[in-house]
Design an enzyme around this catalytic site. Structure first.
Site, PDB file in Angstrom:
ATOM      1  N   LYS A  53       0.845  -1.275   0.011  1.00 11.26           N
ATOM      2  CA  LYS A  53      -0.133   0.061   0.024  1.00 11.26           C
ATOM      3  C   LYS A  53       0.675   1.221  -0.033  1.00 11.26           C
ATOM      4  O   LYS A  53       0.669   2.342  -0.647  1.00 11.26           O
ATOM      5  CB  LYS A  53      -0.898  -0.004   1.224  1.00 11.26           C
ATOM      6  N   SER A 303       0.355 -10.002  -0.676  1.00  7.96           N
ATOM      7  CA  SER A 303       0.464  -8.601  -0.677  1.00  7.96           C
ATOM      8  C   SER A 303       0.502  -7.932   0.492  1.00  7.96           C
ATOM      9  O   SER A 303       0.696  -6.906   0.690  1.00  7.96           O
ATOM     10  CB  SER A 303      -1.036  -8.512  -1.258  1.00  7.96           C
TER      11      SER A 303
END
Length: 400
Positions: A53, A303
């Site tokens: 992110k 992720s």
């Protein structure tokens, strides 16, 4: 709607140089054996703030005007975007206010505050937190940093794709988890331009699979209910821009069950030696569920790694049960000295580890003089469980 271009991602890479990590691409030999060729893990769980992110968040914030930064920024997130925005805000010298659902992971809340952001706990899910963040943005004239539906965010996440091609130029398949779609859209941008022969597979949790419905409808569709432990991809509606990329550039969308995610997390811990959160393991879950469907070399993006330790404990237990590593038995036998010791002796000879045991003598369902013993046994898997049950039956025990 204009798509993000390769040039946008290359520009983002220059901006992010020295700000984010170039995360490692680790070969995973157990996974390679399953897919029948080289398989690698792209370790965004080792990125700053524990996920991919910060790439998109920093690019978005650094491109704000001084006047926009002066008013601060606002975001909504279940955890990873919150930390990415909080870290980026600290780096560019502005203040972030982040709205998170009331049930957000406590470690993620604490980490977001640790980066200097103000955290407001609002609503029961991400959609309610997003609505509160938008209202705050309008009231305070603070820029709302969308978690996935903005060109800068998509371009920033796309730098993951550039790194994959640098580290594995001949990649055959890339597998990426998708919530709102920002990461898979960014990776799709790069592969479509630089490696069109590679297949790109997006993966969603079955209990939060808005993308397949949206693709069928031809526009973003909102889910009324989300049921998944993978909070990082528990998004009820994909972004307009990410969905456009998925429509044009993603080869396949798959869904995975909670049991498959649990098994993938267990695989990460046991075989890959990686701590990964449920959303971070979703892509791996799809490969483990159907390994021969992915053309090697395979790159699986992990992720994120921001998992609550209490959730990790529950997931390990659930994953072991899903993998057949826990065996629950109910055994009835005559209540006389030595019978219980004999039962445990059989299990010991089969090297089945007893985790829990309950001994019941007083039950109306039991015959006079019988006893019922309930056990939870740890085994190596389904075959070991079958051998243990067969050995008990061969020794004269009634096993359920």
């Amino acid at each position: 709607m204009p798509l993000v271009s390769l040039e946008d991602v290359l520009s983002a890479q220059k901006v992010l140089a020295g700000v984010v990590r170039k995360t490692p691409l680790e070969e995973c030999r157990p996974l390679s054996g399953l897919v029948g060729g080289p398989a690698f893990l792209k370790c965004e769980n080792l990125q700053y703030a524990g996920s991919f992110k910060p790439r998109g968040a920093y690019l978005r914030l650094v491109r704000l005007t001084p006047a926009e930064r002066a008013n601060g920024v606002v975001a909504a997130s279940a955890g990873n975007h919150a930390q990415g925005v909080a870290l980026a805000a600290r780096l560019v010298g502005t203040h972030a206010t982040v709205f998170m659902p009331v049930g957000a992971s406590l470690p993620k809340v604490a980490a977001t505050r640790g980066y200097g952001a103000t955290v407001e706990l609002v609503g029961n899910d991400l959609s309610e937190a997003m609505a509160a963040a938008v209202a705050f943005s309008e009231a305070r004239n603070a820029v709302y940093i969308h978690p996935f539906d903005h060109p800068d965010v998509v371009a920033g996440q796309g730098t993951v794709g550039l790194e994959i091609l640098e580290q594995c130029p001949d990649v055959g398949t890339v597998v990426v988890a998708a919530g709102g779609g920002g990461l898979v859209a960014g990776v799709a941008t790069v592969l479509a331009a630089e490696r069109p022969s590679a297949r790109l597979v997006a993966v969603q949790a079955a209990g939060a699979a808005a993308v397949p419905l949206s693709l069928a409808a031809g526009h973003p569709v909102s889910l009324a209910d989300l049921r998944t432990m993978a909070d990082g991809i528990a998004v009820g509606r994909p972004g307009d821009l990410p969905l456009a990329h998925i429509q044009a550039q993603v080869d396949e969308v798959r869904t995975v069950s909670e049991e498959q995610i649990s098994r993938a997390l267990l695989f990460c811990l046991e075989r890959a030696k990686m701590v990964v959160e449920p959303a971070g393991a979703a892509a791996l879950a799809a490969v483990l569920a159907d390994p021969t469907a992915f053309e090697p070399p395979v790159v699986v993006v992990l992720s994120g790694g921001n998992i609550d330790p209490l959730l990790l404990l529950r997931v390990i237990e659930h994953g072991m049960a899903s993998a057949g590593r826990y065996l629950d038995l109910t055994v009835r036998f005559e209540d006389r000295p030595g019978m219980l010791a004999g039962l445990l002796g059989v299990l010991a000879r089969e090297r089945a580890n007893v985790l829990d045991i309950a001994h019941v003598r007083h039950d109306a369902a039991l015959r006079m003089g019988d006893v019922e013993v309930s056990l939870t046994v740890e085994t190596d898997g389904p075959d070991h469980s079958h051998r243990a049950k067969s050995a008990l039956r061969a020794a004269g025990y009634s096993v359920e």
